[in-house]
Design an enzyme around this catalytic site. Sequence first.
Site, PDB file in Angstrom:
ATOM      1  N   GLY A   1     -26.996 -92.037 -43.174  1.00  0.00           N
ATOM      2  CA  GLY A   1     -25.892 -92.639 -43.798  1.00  0.00           C
ATOM      3  C   GLY A   1     -24.735 -92.984 -42.766  1.00  0.00           C
ATOM      4  O   GLY A   1     -24.864 -93.117 -41.821  1.00  0.00           O
ATOM      5  N   SER A   2     -23.583 -92.743 -43.443  1.00  0.00           N
ATOM      6  CA  SER A   2     -22.171 -93.252 -42.791  1.00  0.00           C
ATOM      7  C   SER A   2     -22.030 -92.365 -41.451  1.00  0.00           C
ATOM      8  O   SER A   2     -22.209 -91.077 -41.362  1.00  0.00           O
ATOM      9  CB  SER A   2     -21.328 -93.259 -43.797  1.00  0.00           C
ATOM     10  N   CYS A   3     -21.286 -93.081 -40.671  1.00  0.00           N
ATOM     11  CA  CYS A   3     -20.772 -92.491 -39.547  1.00  0.00           C
ATOM     12  C   CYS A   3     -19.476 -91.569 -39.873  1.00  0.00           C
ATOM     13  O   CYS A   3     -19.147 -90.827 -39.066  1.00  0.00           O
ATOM     14  CB  CYS A   3     -20.324 -93.764 -38.352  1.00  0.00           C
ATOM     15  N   SER A   4     -18.945 -91.966 -41.139  1.00  0.00           N
ATOM     16  CA  SER A   4     -17.948 -91.045 -41.400  1.00  0.00           C
ATOM     17  C   SER A   4     -18.255 -89.760 -41.694  1.00  0.00           C
ATOM     18  O   SER A   4     -17.151 -88.867 -42.153  1.00  0.00           O
ATOM     19  CB  SER A   4     -17.220 -92.007 -42.611  1.00  0.00           C
TER      20      SER A   4
END
Length: 592
Positions: free
Chosen positions: A65-68
């Site tokens: 999922g997210s790079c964050s």
Amino acid sequence: MTKRFHLHGHAYVDGKASGRLLASNLELSFWGGVDPQTGEVIDRHHPLSGRNLQGAILAIPGGRGSCSGSGVLLELLMNDRGPTAMVFQRREDILTLGVMIAEEIFGKAIPVVTLEATDFCQLLESDGCQVCVEGGDIFSGEPDPNQRQLLHPKTSHLSPPDAEIRLSELDQQFLDGVYGEAARASMRIVIRMATLLGATELMDISQAHIDACIYTGPASLAVAQKLRDWGGRVRVPTSLNSISVDQRRWRAQGVAVELGTPASRLAEAFTDMGATPTFTCAPYQLETAPGLGEQIAWAESNAVVYANSVLGARTMKYPDFLDTAIALTGRAPKAGPHVETNRRATLVVRLVDLQGRDVDDDSFYPLMGYHVGTLSSSQIPLVVGMESLAPSKDDLKAFGAAFATVSSAPMFHIQGVTPEASSSHDVTGADSSIRTVDIKLEDLAGAWTSLNSGSPGRQHVGLVSLGNPHFSLSEIRTLAQLCRNRTKAEGVSVMVTCGRATHGLAEQAGLVGELESFGVQFITDTCWCMIGEPIVGSSVAAVVTNSGKYAHYGPGLTGKDFYFASLAGCVDAACGRRPADLVPGWLARCMR
């Protein structure tokens, strides 16, 4: 009695830790999957849902999922809500980078170890037991100093994380502090990640897209302000991802000062460093979008996948803060999808029954992307059998965003559609051993059920959420057509998130005024994965969205019931149609 064990892997971040083992064989996205303030796993689709990372030794195959996720992990470490160590089955870039940032900027870190697959599977069997980590060693129970002297690490087949990096004269100048403390710290981070990736040199990139402008908590703001105050300036054209608030209107929208002020200050720290306030999670919609073969450094999972797969540009799935370090130096590890051989498909997914069957709405693409992403959790897939559909850019955006939500892979190929996949041979080479998975349209029913996680008996919804990723001008135009001569139901809010540039073009075309007359509200700068109360009202019990990404993350982020539908189905819901009636015709025919 728990079976005692001693395993040995590679310590990508060294250290000692002990705690109970929290283990799963499914990848986890920290952004949208873990609450950075409490440490609870909030991904309601994950086996660890409801469990807490605080004080645990977390063992998962890797992130997704997210790079964050790196930002969320940084917040967890800084507020002492995170795991005491992490163990992965394969190299994990995003979460490891979060630990490296904590160490480089704040002097705080936890051990990060990667095990071979067989050893990782053995570790999974001890979920809930007391485990110790020391360097690359992982063993059961409390440490016994006498026994530890007798343990001899076994040989691992994993690539060592200590490759020699050839530095250019400019790289060395960065390290020597010639260009200031921000550039020096950034180069140290870039080199540490290059070492983890097994790269032997760095490379120039032409542009960057920063995702670290999302406010995950005080630590994310502190990192950006430190780099700015140390004299940081971007060295390549740099766009900014969606931020956590609509910067120009958050006060009028009733957003709490406790979020609005630091989120706005975080955005300002990046613009102070020379980044452009584009504030969009769809930078491929900007005039500055890169071309085929262009070497770039983008973060934001859907943008990375789109850049690699649809535009044919070249970028890794850069974690938050590494994106910043690269923007401040213009230098990136020469590894991952930057290198031709690493863009090859390692899995073939064949849609075998599409010919002669109508797929008559846009819900197909996020469902297909979600299903393909589930099948290829860490592999680059080649999808065969979609050629006849001639998907639009918006269709590919929806496919890619859903794919990137459940897969850690940085790209996909669709034969006859994406630029590097004119034929299967183009992206698989002569490798006849690649695994092939056949799927049928009816197999997408599982994705539909997963994304429609709300109560099946619910009669109506309170919010229609559109624009995750950000709506394009063509999607706004289509929405206007669908809403014409219709009447929105009382008590239903319809909200669209989009970039500032897109909103300006839609306003010039008269589309914004037309849709506002129907009852649509536009929000710029931010996106749905960052939006909470009061924009999502406390009285809203259920949400309908056409975004596979938001249908996945939304239940954990908001606590609401979620339903997925096509764009036309979302308009029907806005006009009072029940969630149970939103199953698309093509899927309903398959399910009979």
